[in-house]
Design a protein around this motif. Sequence first.
Motif, short mmCIF file in Angstrom:
data_model
loop_
_atom_site.label_atom_id
_atom_site.label_comp_id
_atom_site.label_asym_id
_atom_site.label_seq_id
_atom_site.Cartn_x
_atom_site.Cartn_y
_atom_site.Cartn_z
N SER A 284 34.80 66.39 73.45
CA SER A 284 34.51 66.69 72.02
C SER A 284 35.74 66.42 71.33
O SER A 284 35.43 65.84 70.18
CB SER A 284 34.68 68.49 72.17
N LYS A 285 37.05 66.27 71.78
CA LYS A 285 37.97 65.71 70.98
C LYS A 285 37.66 64.13 70.64
O LYS A 285 38.09 63.57 69.54
CB LYS A 285 39.31 65.97 71.36
N ILE A 286 37.27 63.35 71.70
CA ILE A 286 37.08 62.19 71.38
C ILE A 286 35.92 61.78 70.50
O ILE A 286 35.99 60.99 69.47
CB ILE A 286 36.65 61.44 72.68
N LYS A 287 34.91 62.74 70.49
CA LYS A 287 33.87 62.34 69.52
C LYS A 287 34.13 63.00 68.10
O LYS A 287 34.11 62.38 67.00
CB LYS A 287 32.83 63.23 69.84
N HIS A 288 35.23 63.81 67.84
CA HIS A 288 35.78 64.43 66.69
C HIS A 288 36.71 63.35 66.23
O HIS A 288 36.57 62.87 64.87
CB HIS A 288 36.46 65.64 66.97
N THR A 289 37.40 62.54 66.90
CA THR A 289 38.23 61.60 66.48
C THR A 289 37.60 60.51 65.91
O THR A 289 37.84 59.82 64.92
CB THR A 289 39.30 61.25 67.66
N VAL A 290 36.56 60.00 66.64
CA VAL A 290 35.69 58.74 66.28
C VAL A 290 34.91 59.13 65.07
O VAL A 290 34.88 58.39 64.21
CB VAL A 290 34.77 58.75 67.13
N GLY A 291 34.68 60.50 64.70
CA GLY A 291 34.12 60.94 63.45
C GLY A 291 35.16 60.71 62.34
O GLY A 291 34.66 60.36 60.94
N LEU A 292 36.10 61.02 62.56
CA LEU A 292 37.39 61.04 61.69
C LEU A 292 37.71 59.48 61.28
O LEU A 292 37.96 58.83 60.04
CB LEU A 292 38.74 61.57 61.88
N ILE A 293 37.43 58.47 62.33
CA ILE A 293 37.71 57.21 62.12
C ILE A 293 36.49 56.62 61.17
O ILE A 293 36.85 55.91 60.20
CB ILE A 293 37.48 56.63 63.47
N GLU A 294 35.53 56.81 61.27
CA GLU A 294 34.53 56.53 60.87
C GLU A 294 34.51 57.06 59.04
O GLU A 294 34.17 56.33 58.12
CB GLU A 294 32.89 57.02 61.08
N GLU A 295 35.25 58.20 58.91
CA GLU A 295 35.18 59.03 57.39
C GLU A 295 36.33 58.26 56.94
O GLU A 295 36.18 57.85 55.57
CB GLU A 295 35.55 60.40 57.72
N PHE A 296 37.65 57.87 57.41
CA PHE A 296 38.52 57.14 56.63
C PHE A 296 38.46 55.72 56.68
O PHE A 296 38.88 54.96 55.59
CB PHE A 296 39.90 57.70 57.16
N GLY A 297 37.68 55.14 57.45
CA GLY A 297 37.36 53.60 57.36
C GLY A 297 38.22 52.79 57.76
O GLY A 297 37.89 51.61 58.03
N LYS A 298 39.58 52.85 57.62
CA LYS A 298 40.44 52.05 58.14
C LYS A 298 41.74 52.62 58.77
O LYS A 298 41.85 54.26 58.50
CB LYS A 298 41.10 51.18 57.10
N ILE A 299 42.33 52.28 59.69
CA ILE A 299 43.18 52.70 60.46
C ILE A 299 44.67 52.55 60.07
O ILE A 299 45.03 51.66 59.58
CB ILE A 299 43.18 52.44 61.99
N SER A 300 45.33 53.46 59.72
CA SER A 300 46.88 53.28 59.52
C SER A 300 47.92 54.23 60.26
O SER A 300 47.27 55.15 61.06
CB SER A 300 47.21 53.39 58.05
N GLU A 301 49.20 53.95 60.36
CA GLU A 301 49.95 54.97 61.05
C GLU A 301 49.86 56.45 60.50
O GLU A 301 49.91 57.29 61.23
CB GLU A 301 51.44 54.72 60.95
#
Length: 455
Positions: A44-61
Amino acid sequence: MKIRNKILIYFSSTVIVLSTLSLVIVFVLFSAHREEEFQQQQFSKIKHTVGLIEEFGKISETVSLYLDKQYIHDFYDEKMLIYNNNKKLVFSSIDSLDIVKSETILNRLSVSNGWIETKEDGYDLIGVYVEHNSKGYYGISKAYDFFGYSKKDFLQKVLVGIFVAIVVIVLLISFYLSNIIAKPISELTEKIKVYDLSDEENQPLKLKTTTSELRNLTEKFNELLKRTNDAFRFQKHSIQHISHELKTPIAVLVSELEKIEQQNDIEQIKTELHRQTKKTKSLGNIINVLLQISKIEAGQKITKANARIDEIVFNCIAEINTLYPDFNFEVYFTPHNFNENILNVKANEPLIKQAMLNLLVNAVLYSDNQKAKVTFDGSSDILTVIVLNSGKTLANDEQKFIFTHFFRGNNAQRQQGFGLGLVLAQRIFAIHNATIKYHSKENIKNIFSVEFPRL
């Protein structure tokens, strides 16, 4: 091994083993449930994290830090790696925890193989493939289920405590029950130890128990004791039996020989001697009777054949009249329409003859008017032979001992004998399933009745 110890061991070991298996199954099922539940939380946490990644669009620290601090999905100690569809790392949690098997798991993950679970240093490690908004991601999570293991340890301690309590309780109950169950058996054993077969006054064993098997065992043992005592008494008194049974025919023989001695006619003497030779052979029959009874006491079967009771009785009367010529036997058949077929019985004729001879001689010895009455009663479905003589009777308190070895009532003070004739007669009748009874009437009549079963 004592039966009490066997019950204690068998019962307690069975209950303890079943309890142990039950507790182990509970622990194993809980462990499997904990692992499955925690892995689902990781997923569930992996899916939640993937969802947040999609929402923010780019990754930063900053985003990584934000994602890693989602306390609602946080674990005590965790490392998470997220890869895109090309298996390129797009997110890594800030934990310093290493995942040694990450490359191996990532290489094994695919669309068709979207779930891998394993262990690493006590941590739950899963690798999954998830899709979000038509995009594929690979996630690897390594985490320590602190709360789950804490519950597991607590459950283990509880189960161990329950197990110890069950062992103690089961042992106490087993000890208590084994004592209750074994107590009647121990009591019976002790009574058997002190039972003296040579004491004729011994009473049957009595056992206080509600167990039907033990009651049946006691009854069967008492039956065995009775048969053993009967055989023991018979062997013990065999000499008296032999002397008692041979006394009458020998007396008859001596009386006849004395009469022959006084005769002068040679031909008459020869005739009488020939007749006495035949009678002397009856002594062999008496000895054979005693041997037959000894065989019966030893458990052997006797041969039986059809015989007529009235003919046996008439033969007995003829022999007795040789010794007591002045004694008169009156024979009656009742009712008037007497059925002669009822006189046929299945019997060993020498044995029955000896029993009837003892009964009739008893009537001769205790009659006060040189007469006895023999009645064949066929008015019921069974044949009853009644022997009645007038004379001094037994007192009521003596009648119950009449078929006891060496018993002689007050009415026998002037009579010679050992008190064995009626005992032997009763034993012979019992062998033929016949019953003999005694009662007195008007204090001047002795009445014996013998009931024979139907053929």
